[in-house]
Motif scaffolding. Structure first.
Motif, short mmCIF file in Angstrom:
data_model
loop_
_atom_site.label_atom_id
_atom_site.label_comp_id
_atom_site.label_asym_id
_atom_site.label_seq_id
_atom_site.Cartn_x
_atom_site.Cartn_y
_atom_site.Cartn_z
N ASN A 280 0.78 -1.19 0.09
CA ASN A 280 -0.04 -0.19 -0.10
C ASN A 280 0.79 1.25 0.10
N SER A 281 2.13 1.17 -0.14
CA SER A 281 3.19 2.32 0.00
C SER A 281 4.02 2.61 -1.08
N GLN A 287 5.09 -2.95 -5.98
CA GLN A 287 4.14 -3.76 -5.58
C GLN A 287 4.29 -5.11 -6.41
#
Length: 351
Positions: A280-281, A287
């Motif tokens: 999520n970052s 990812q």
């Protein structure tokens, strides 16, 4: 900007390391010393890589993969044969296993490939398979079926995250069943015997079924609290093969019992859960890189624990951050360093 290191993730990795070193020390003091040295260099490499930026991580993808291919070719041509497999390059003071670097290179290269492509297209799936096929085939002929399968596990997880359709997954599953069925029919008699022995190790208790039987005995002997470090008969009297590497989980279960083995599983599950927070970052490349690392860790953990318990065929896969082996340990710590790098606060600003 300096990367903020995930202290909990480091603590979890070090906890697994502490259990690992203690278990290895109980079996072989010199190996424990060597593993400590590998931990030192691995952590140093992890900290260095964690300071890299987005463009640097991306630019390393293909070079790391190509270097691993060259190293695998060197292994194929002039590698050191140990127990029937040619997997290592001997540098005198240490042995290097290129397949571990190939796993890192495969993750980064596949993440880079799918950054601007969708796995929903069959042409992209085929191209990505062709991209990793050199590493897969070179590892397979060593032979190292477990590590070759790890390359496929990385591809499957990254491709799935990149948009692979459910129909494609179903087709691959059916193809795998068909291939396995056909392959079994053309196997040599001794190869069929190995598979049959896995189903029933008692058919050849002193031959191909020996490792499975001894591992299951060690796991069962530990009961709840174990026999104590250095007191396991299976691991200490060398009944259990490779008690510091392939079968270290069985050694932990025998010496520290269900509690110790359960603790290893719990720590690893929390570690995996912690890694998922990176998703999520970061951007698509980060990812996909994270998913590839997750796929590799989960595959290796599942296969190693499964074969130690006799529910998965023995393939020689190490337990991440626990099994003895410098190449595997340093590669795993390098992957953690890459995770910290792609989690940098200014990561997306560099895209």
């Amino acid at each position: 900007m300096t990367t903020k290191i995930d202290k909990l993730l480091i603590a979890l990795a070090l906890a697994l390391g502490a259990i690992s070193i203690s278990t290895i020390y109980a079996a072989n003091k010199s190996l424990a010393t060597s593993q400590l040295i590998f931990w030192f260099f691995g952590i140093l490499l992890m900290l260095i890589v964690s300071q890299f930026y987005f463009r640097t991580i991306k630019s390393f993808a293909l070079p790391v993969y190509l270097v691993s291919i060259v190293a695998l070719i060197v292994v194929y041509l002039a590698g050191e044969a140990i127990r029937g497999s040619v997997r290592w390059i001997d540098f005198g003071i240490f042995r290097f296993q290129p397949s571990e670097v190939a796993k890192v290179g495969s993750i980064l290269t596949l993440a880079l490939f799918f950054t601007k492509r969708s796995a929903a297209k069959v042409t992209n799936l085929i191209a990505s398979l062709l991209l990793i096929s050199p590493a897969f085939l070179l590892i397979l002929v060593e032979p190292d079926i477990g590590s070759a399968a790890a390359i496929l596990a990385i591809w499957l997880t990254v491709a799935f995250a990149a948009g692979m359709k459910k129909d494609h997954i179903l087709a691959l599953f059916l193809l795998a069943i068909l291939t396995a069925t056909i392959s079994f029919e053309i196997l040599a008699p001794y190869q069929k015997q190995r598979i049959e022995t896995f189903v029933d190790p008692s058919k050849d208790p002193l031959g191909s079924g020996y490792n499975i039987l001894q591992s299951k005995i060690a796991v069962g002997a530990g009961q709840l609290f174990g026999r104590g470090l250095g007191r396991g008969s299976q691991s200490q009297l060398n009944f259990l093969p490779e008690s510091e590497s392939d079968f270290i989980f069985a050694s932990i279960a025998e010496q520290l019992g269900f509690v110790g083995a359960g603790l290893v599983i719990i720590i690893f599950v929390i570690l995996i859960r912690r890694i998922t927070k990176v998703l999520n970052s970061t951007d698509r490349f980060g990812q996909l890189t994270t998913v590839g690392i997750l796929g590799l860790f989960i595959y290796q953990f599942t296969v190693n624990v499964g074969m130690n318990m006799g529910i998965i065929p023995v393939t020689g896969i190490t337990l991440p951050l626990v099994s003895y082996g410098g190449s595997s340990l340093v590669a795993n710590l390098l992957l953690l360093g890459i995770l910290f790098a792609v989690k940098k606060p200014n990561y997306n600003l560099e895209a």
